[in-house]
Motif scaffolding. Structure first.
Motif, PDB file in Angstrom:
ATOM      1  N   SER A 106     -15.450  73.695  36.022  1.00 54.47           N
ATOM      2  CA  SER A 106     -14.640  72.584  36.524  1.00 54.47           C
ATOM      3  C   SER A 106     -13.228  72.727  35.992  1.00 54.47           C
ATOM      4  O   SER A 106     -13.026  72.827  34.780  1.00 54.47           O
ATOM      5  CB  SER A 106     -15.217  71.237  36.070  1.00 54.47           C
ATOM      6  OG  SER A 106     -16.493  71.022  36.609  1.00 54.47           O
ATOM      7  N   ASN A 110     -14.115  72.508  41.497  1.00 56.36           N
ATOM      8  CA  ASN A 110     -15.448  72.758  40.973  1.00 56.36           C
ATOM      9  C   ASN A 110     -16.014  74.009  41.634  1.00 56.36           C
ATOM     10  O   ASN A 110     -15.961  74.144  42.862  1.00 56.36           O
ATOM     11  CB  ASN A 110     -16.353  71.557  41.232  1.00 56.36           C
ATOM     12  CG  ASN A 110     -15.929  70.337  40.437  1.00 56.36           C
ATOM     13  OD1 ASN A 110     -15.677  70.423  39.239  1.00 56.36           O
ATOM     14  ND2 ASN A 110     -15.850  69.191  41.096  1.00 56.36           N
ATOM     15  N   VAL A 127     -12.228  67.793  43.003  1.00 57.02           N
ATOM     16  CA  VAL A 127     -11.764  67.240  41.734  1.00 57.02           C
ATOM     17  C   VAL A 127     -10.639  66.254  42.014  1.00 57.02           C
ATOM     18  O   VAL A 127      -9.685  66.570  42.731  1.00 57.02           O
ATOM     19  CB  VAL A 127     -11.284  68.355  40.799  1.00 57.02           C
ATOM     20  CG1 VAL A 127     -10.581  67.769  39.575  1.00 57.02           C
ATOM     21  CG2 VAL A 127     -12.447  69.232  40.369  1.00 57.02           C
TER      22      VAL A 127
END
Length: 234
Positions: A106, A110, A127
């Motif tokens: 991450s 991701n 994200v």
């Protein structure tokens, strides 16, 4: 004298495959539905009420527009069960057995990293840096309240996870929440726990497979070619 025949043991039923956990972007789904509704309304209006080459242009635009929107909003999803991780991105699907997963990373996106070094992004789990910062601020406030509660006893600070007036642990909504996390980070935590539990299992071994989404690519290319030809001749 006859010898009794040896009967072969009845085949044992294979264990049923575990159900998939499905992760998708709620905002992506909502945006895709709205875009399809708006594009369909405008496109169908031009198709049935337009004049000259307008209906043909509208048809080509719809053939291009619909699979493009579906690819980037409705299609992306991540499916995880006890045996493998399946990543469905706009133009391809990737199946990675847990035994072939090197890491789940991450950062600004991701991703799953395979043992062979290939990297595949999770389009369905984007994200959000804003959500991550908001979660960090929330966690900082909870920890700050806990420290004040520990020093001064009960009251509001104690209810946020510090100590109450009698010296015992505070009871309140924040006491049981644990560390504040952004939603995409929670999903990655779930996947990491599943990876840790299943990466050595016999059913989690195999090869990584990649399948291109021709049901999206073919109509998309057809719409693009048709639109380009119509624009060139008009």
């Amino acid at each position: 004298m006859t010898t009794p025949e040896h009967q072969s043991p009845a085949p044992q039923p294979s264990a049923p495959e575990s159900r998939d956990r499905i992760y998708r972007s709620a905002s992506g789904l909502a945006g895709g539905v709205l875009l399809l509704a708006l594009g369909g309304w405008l496109g169908l209006d031009a198709l049935f009420t337009g004049h000259g080459s307008t209906p043909w242009l509208a048809l080509a635009a719809l053939i291009l527009f619909v699979p493009l929107v579906v690819a980037f909003t409705l299609r992306p999803a991540v499916f995880a069960n006890d045996d493998r991780l399946r990543v469905r991105n706009p133009f391809r699907s990737v199946v990675v057995p847990w035994g072939e997963v090197a890491s789940l990373r991450s950062g600004y996106s991701n991703e799953v990293i395979t043992e062979a070094g290939a990297k595949y992004q999770f389009w369905a789990v984007p994200v959000s840096l804003r959500a991550r910062k908001r979660a960090l601020r929330t966690q900082a406030r909870v920890e700050s309240g806990g420290r004040r509660g520990g020093l001064f006893g009960g009251g509001v600070a104690g209810g946020l996870g510090g100590m109450d007036a009698t010296g015992g642990a505070a009871h309140g909504p924040a006491a049981d929440l644990g560390p504040a996390r952004a939603e995409s980070d929670k999903i990655m935590d779930d996947l990491r726990e599943l990876l840790k539990a299943r990466d050595k299992a016999a059913g989690s071994q195999g090869e990584v497979t990649v399948r291109w989404a021709y049901e999206i690519i073919v109509p998309l290319l057809a719409g693009a070619v048709l639109l380009a030809v119509l624009l060139a001749v008009t």
